[in-house]
Design an enzyme around this catalytic site. Structure first.
Site, PDB file in Angstrom:
ATOM      1  N   HIS A  29     -12.419  -2.267   9.252  1.00 25.54           N
ATOM      2  CA  HIS A  29     -12.972  -3.618   9.444  1.00 25.54           C
ATOM      3  C   HIS A  29     -12.603  -4.134  10.833  1.00 25.54           C
ATOM      4  CE1 HIS A  29     -14.346  -3.461   5.324  1.00 25.54           C
ATOM      5  NE2 HIS A  29     -13.152  -2.989   5.013  1.00 25.54           N
ATOM      6  N   GLU A  44      -8.052  -8.329   5.028  1.00 29.09           N
ATOM      7  CA  GLU A  44      -7.895  -6.883   5.080  1.00 29.09           C
ATOM      8  C   GLU A  44      -7.837  -6.383   6.515  1.00 29.09           C
ATOM      9  OE1 GLU A  44     -10.051  -2.757   3.592  1.00 29.09           O
ATOM     10  OE2 GLU A  44     -11.016  -4.678   3.142  1.00 29.09           O
ATOM     11  N   HIS A  97      -7.195   0.998   4.840  1.00 29.55           N
ATOM     12  CA  HIS A  97      -7.888  -0.097   4.155  1.00 29.55           C
ATOM     13  C   HIS A  97      -6.997  -0.722   3.090  1.00 29.55           C
ATOM     14  CE1 HIS A  97     -11.962   0.591   5.759  1.00 29.55           C
ATOM     15  NE2 HIS A  97     -11.514   1.829   5.906  1.00 29.55           N
ATOM     16  N   GLU A 161      -6.695   3.450   0.663  1.00 34.02           N
ATOM     17  CA  GLU A 161      -6.749   2.093   0.111  1.00 34.02           C
ATOM     18  C   GLU A 161      -5.311   1.806  -0.309  1.00 34.02           C
ATOM     19  OE1 GLU A 161      -9.135   0.005   0.191  1.00 34.02           O
ATOM     20  OE2 GLU A 161     -11.059   1.040   0.059  1.00 34.02           O
TER      21      GLU A 161
END
Length: 182
Positions: A29, A44, A97, A161
């Site tokens: 991101h 995030e 992430h 993640e």
């Protein structure tokens, strides 16, 4: 060069295992794309950048050549991120992430590898999963996916993640410097 049976020293971050390896660390991101936003407002993109910078420093201190896809809060397309893997000829591409789910009870880190990818990415993913378990994290395991940052290049890759921003306990952990040190 990459050997299929090699887990890049992720079982132990030794200088011998990482010396001369090229690793691309991707902070997912960024810029106008905040990614998930946690219960108490943690973005995030901010978590990803902080962890990617810390991981890059740690790996470089162990002798790896580390390339980061972004060093500031800027947006990169998925294609730009993937191109970094092939352009550097890296030994491993790691995309950082934090997850989110409508089920607020979902928690724990997950490792993703390219669906139909080679054995090298799977071995690294399994090594990271084992390392998370060894430090007491309830890892959700290694899963296959067709995420663009995993499949749009020809390099071994993992997408991490690191926990769920939609879970109050995980978000608190993700905010913690001690958690990022694990």
């Amino acid at each position: 060069t990459w050997q299929a049976g090699d887990a890049l020293g992720f079982d132990s971050l030794s200088s011998d295992a990482l010396a001369g390896r090229v690793l691309v660390i991707d902070a997912g991101h960024g810029g106008h794309d905040p990614g998930a936003i946690g219960i108490t407002g943690l973005k995030e993109k901010d978590f990803n950048l902080a962890l990617a910078q810390q991981l890059a420093e740690t790996l470089a201190s162990c002798g790896a050549e580390v390339v980061v896809t972004r060093a500031s809060d800027k947006f990169l397309s998925l294609e730009q991120r993937s191109l970094a893997a092939d352009a550097t000829g890296c030994d491993l591409f790691v995309s950082i992430h934090a997850d989110a789910a409508t089920n607020r009870g979902a928690r724990g880190p997950t490792v993703y590898v390219a669906k139909g990818g080679g054995a090298a990415g799977k071995r690294v993913g399994e090594a990271i999963h084992r390392a998370w378990q060894q430090v007491g994290l309830a890892s959700r395991g290694v899963r296959e996916a067709r995420y663009k940052v995993l499949v749009q290049h020809r390099r071994p890759a993992v997408l991490l993640e690191c926990g769920y921003l939609s879970n109050r306990q995980d978000e608190q952990l993700l905010r913690s410097g001690a958690y990022r040190d694990l």
